[in-house]
Design an enzyme around this catalytic site. Structure first.
Site, PDB file in Angstrom:
ATOM      1  N   ARG A  75       0.769  -1.181  -0.117  1.00 33.02           N
ATOM      2  CA  ARG A  75      -0.237  -0.013   0.016  1.00 33.02           C
ATOM      3  C   ARG A  75       0.748   1.207  -0.043  1.00 33.02           C
ATOM      4  O   ARG A  75       0.378   2.175  -0.413  1.00 33.02           O
ATOM      5  CB  ARG A  75      -0.956  -0.022   1.017  1.00 33.02           C
ATOM      6  N   LYS A 101     -17.908 -15.411   2.876  1.00 33.57           N
ATOM      7  CA  LYS A 101     -19.323 -15.190   3.059  1.00 33.57           C
ATOM      8  C   LYS A 101     -20.211 -14.646   1.897  1.00 33.57           C
ATOM      9  O   LYS A 101     -19.552 -13.756   1.225  1.00 33.57           O
ATOM     10  CB  LYS A 101     -19.573 -14.044   4.270  1.00 33.57           C
ATOM     11  N   GLY A 114      -8.562  -8.314  -0.062  1.00 31.88           N
ATOM     12  CA  GLY A 114      -7.507  -8.397   0.457  1.00 31.88           C
ATOM     13  C   GLY A 114      -6.946  -9.665   0.796  1.00 31.88           C
ATOM     14  O   GLY A 114      -5.621  -9.984   0.577  1.00 31.88           O
ATOM     15  N   GLY A 153     -13.159  -3.625   0.481  1.00 30.98           N
ATOM     16  CA  GLY A 153     -14.755  -3.104   0.692  1.00 30.98           C
ATOM     17  C   GLY A 153     -14.927  -2.038  -0.610  1.00 30.98           C
ATOM     18  O   GLY A 153     -16.035  -2.074  -0.920  1.00 30.98           O
TER      19      GLY A 153
HETATM   20  P1  ADP Z   1     -11.341 -11.457  -0.022  1.00 25.42           P
HETATM   21  O1  ADP Z   1     -10.772 -10.791   1.021  1.00 25.42           O
HETATM   22  O2  ADP Z   1     -10.213 -11.696  -1.139  1.00 25.42           O
HETATM   23  O3  ADP Z   1     -12.508 -10.622  -0.644  1.00 25.42           O
HETATM   24  P2  ADP Z   1     -12.663 -12.997   1.551  1.00 25.42           P
HETATM   25  O4  ADP Z   1     -12.237 -12.072   3.039  1.00 25.42           O
HETATM   26  O5  ADP Z   1     -13.957 -13.088   1.369  1.00 25.42           O
HETATM   27  O6  ADP Z   1     -11.776 -12.690   0.462  1.00 25.42           O
HETATM   28  O7  ADP Z   1     -12.222 -14.541   1.911  1.00 25.42           O
HETATM   29  C1  ADP Z   1     -11.087 -15.092   2.296  1.00 25.42           C
HETATM   30  C2  ADP Z   1     -11.248 -16.064   3.506  1.00 25.42           C
HETATM   31  O8  ADP Z   1     -12.300 -17.148   2.919  1.00 25.42           O
HETATM   32  C3  ADP Z   1      -9.933 -16.822   3.475  1.00 25.42           C
HETATM   33  O9  ADP Z   1      -9.324 -16.591   4.967  1.00 25.42           O
HETATM   34  C4  ADP Z   1     -10.162 -18.334   3.313  1.00 25.42           C
HETATM   35  O10 ADP Z   1      -9.695 -19.143   4.188  1.00 25.42           O
HETATM   36  C5  ADP Z   1     -11.580 -18.348   3.631  1.00 25.42           C
HETATM   37  N1  ADP Z   1     -12.177 -19.460   2.717  1.00 25.42           N
HETATM   38  C6  ADP Z   1     -12.184 -19.733   1.398  1.00 25.42           C
HETATM   39  N2  ADP Z   1     -12.363 -21.108   1.407  1.00 25.42           N
HETATM   40  C7  ADP Z   1     -13.168 -21.470   2.541  1.00 25.42           C
HETATM   41  C8  ADP Z   1     -13.702 -22.790   2.819  1.00 25.42           C
HETATM   42  N3  ADP Z   1     -14.085 -23.786   1.868  1.00 25.42           N
HETATM   43  N4  ADP Z   1     -13.933 -23.044   4.090  1.00 25.42           N
HETATM   44  C9  ADP Z   1     -13.752 -21.815   5.035  1.00 25.42           C
HETATM   45  N5  ADP Z   1     -12.948 -20.849   4.682  1.00 25.42           N
HETATM   46  C10 ADP Z   1     -12.774 -20.519   3.410  1.00 25.42           C
HETATM   47 MG    MG Z   2     -11.095 -10.764   3.200  1.00 25.26          MG
END
Ligand code: ADP
Ligand code: MG
Length: 403
Positions: free
Chosen positions: A41, A207, A359, A382
């Protein structure tokens, strides 16, 4: 509406207040001293800082770090960040241990052309998150121009983002924000847009609820939406497929069912899964198709899904990827995520526009060493989701309109 750019401002001999996103991870050493463990960053702000100092301006920087909730917390001081920034540039960088008050005014007034001053963490001030008008006016009074270059904070109307822009006579976008808008706006539905198709979105992560807005919005423009990660299980439950002990958001199953019904030709779900009985890297794993048995959790997409998703990505004209395909932090469940990163680099090499954001997704592609082989890596988590939802980001909307 297009916004004024830093490039069009005559900054020579002027002081420019710049909101940057220096919310970086810090490491504590054995002697209790702190250092920056990932400076992505900070590096992202360098083009804007260079644009100011190379033209004889000086820069006063504002940033938050962590969540100190309006109280000074020495653990979240930006001082180690100033030291790190100093090592990245030939410019003279100083640090002011306050962001408000006479010491801050003095430090700003003494700033020489071509140098940089970083003020202490904006979130030590209770007025920051409350978007206090007086605080915003104080910050604006320190400089001739305001520049927002903190894309990752632009979805929040805080005093150092929206507030200060509102009371500055000239509030411009920095080069990072300009680049983010340039890339991300290509993914928004626009009547005259000639997006290179097929347009493929890969959405994963933990989620569904975090990303439902973006998914709905993307469905109006993508050809294919490939779903993976934990959120896939909520969609699979909506099809009455057993998901064992996998992460499922019970209260989103109906919404997932609705989306599947309205967009069944666009949405792809995993057809096989890497499962284990424990949420641990060394938990013995195996691959199953369809139902996940009781006592097991899905932790990654399976090889058949990897193949199918990679093929879609390789033949795409435009790709957006947000959210890991599995628990990529555990090496034994990182394969699906790394495979998506690899397919993205191949698509890029054959001329596709490829964008990665979020992230954890950015951390994953960086860990795989492939971040320089895609078109754009977004610095917004976000903020990127809200931008792609079509929402107005207050920290950008308040900037001065270009004429
Ligand atoms: P980003 O930050 O790229 O937007 P998210 O924060 O939505 O991504 O999700 C990332 C998290 O999702 C990671 O910590 C990863 O371990 C978790 N994750 C991905 N697949 C699974 C799964 N099958 N079961 C539990 N957690 C998961
Ligand atoms: Mg994340």
């Amino acid at each position: 509406m297009a916004k004024v750019s830093i490039e069009s401002l005559d900054v020579s001999g002027k002081r420019v207040l710049v909101r940057v996103d220096f919310n970086v991870p810090l490491l504590t050493g054995p002697d209790e001293s702190k250092s920056v463990s990932d400076d992505t960053r900070i590096r992202a702000a360098l083009p804007t800082l260079d644009s100011i100092v190379s033209r004889g301006g000086s820069a006063v920087l504002l940033s938050h770090l962590g969540r100190p909730k309006g109280i000074a917390d020495p653990e979240l001081s930006l001082e180690p960040v100033a030291a790190h920034l100093s090592g990245l540039t030939r410019t003279n960088v100083s640090f002011c241990p306050e962001s408000v008050g006479p010491q801050t005014v003095n430090a700003a007034h003494q700033l020489q052309p071509g140098s940089i001053l970083l003020l202490e963490n904006t979130r030590f001030q209770p007025g920051e998150e409350a978007n206090d008008a007086e605080l915003a006016s104080f910050w604006a009074s320190l400089s001739d121009f305001f520049v927002n270059d903190a894309f990752g904070s632009s979805h929040r109307a805080h005093a150092s983002t929206e507030g200060v822009a509102r009371v500055s006579s000239t509030a411009a976008m920095g080069l990072l924000i300009q680049k983010e808008i340039e890339y991300l706006s290509q993914l928004l539905p626009q009547p005259e847009q000639d997006l290179k198709r097929p347009f493929v979105a890969i959405i994963g992560g933990a989620k569904v609820s975090d990303k439902m807005g973006m998914i709905k919005s993307l469905l109006s423009s993508v050809d294919y939406l490939l779903i993976g990660g934990a959120m896939a299980y909520t969609f699979l439950r909506a099809q009455s497929i057993e998901t064992g002990d996998s992460l499922v958001e019970q209260d989103r199953i109906d919404l997932a069912a609705e989306l599947l019904q309205t967009a069944q030709d666009q949405i792809a779900l995993p057809s096989d899964h890497v499962i284990a009985s424990e949420f641990q890297n060394d938990s013995p794993s195996r691959v199953v198709s369809q139902d996940i048995p009781e006592g097991f959790l899905g932790l990654d997409i399976g090889p058949e899904t990897i193949d199918a998703y990679q093929n879609r990505i390789r033949s795409a004209g435009t790709v957006i990827w947000n959210g890991p395909m599995g628990v990529f932090e555990m090496p034994n469940f990182a394969r699906g995520t790394v495979a998506m990163a690899e397919a993205l680099t191949e698509a890029t090499a054959s001329g596709a526009l490829t964008i990665v954001g979020g992230g954890d997704s950015v951390a994953a592609i960086t860990r795989a060493g492939l971040e320089s082989q895609v078109s754009h890596v977004s610095t917004g988590g976000g903020a990127m989701l809200e931008f792609l939802e079509g929402k107005t980001l207050p920290g950008i909307a308040t900037l001065t309109d270009a004429v």
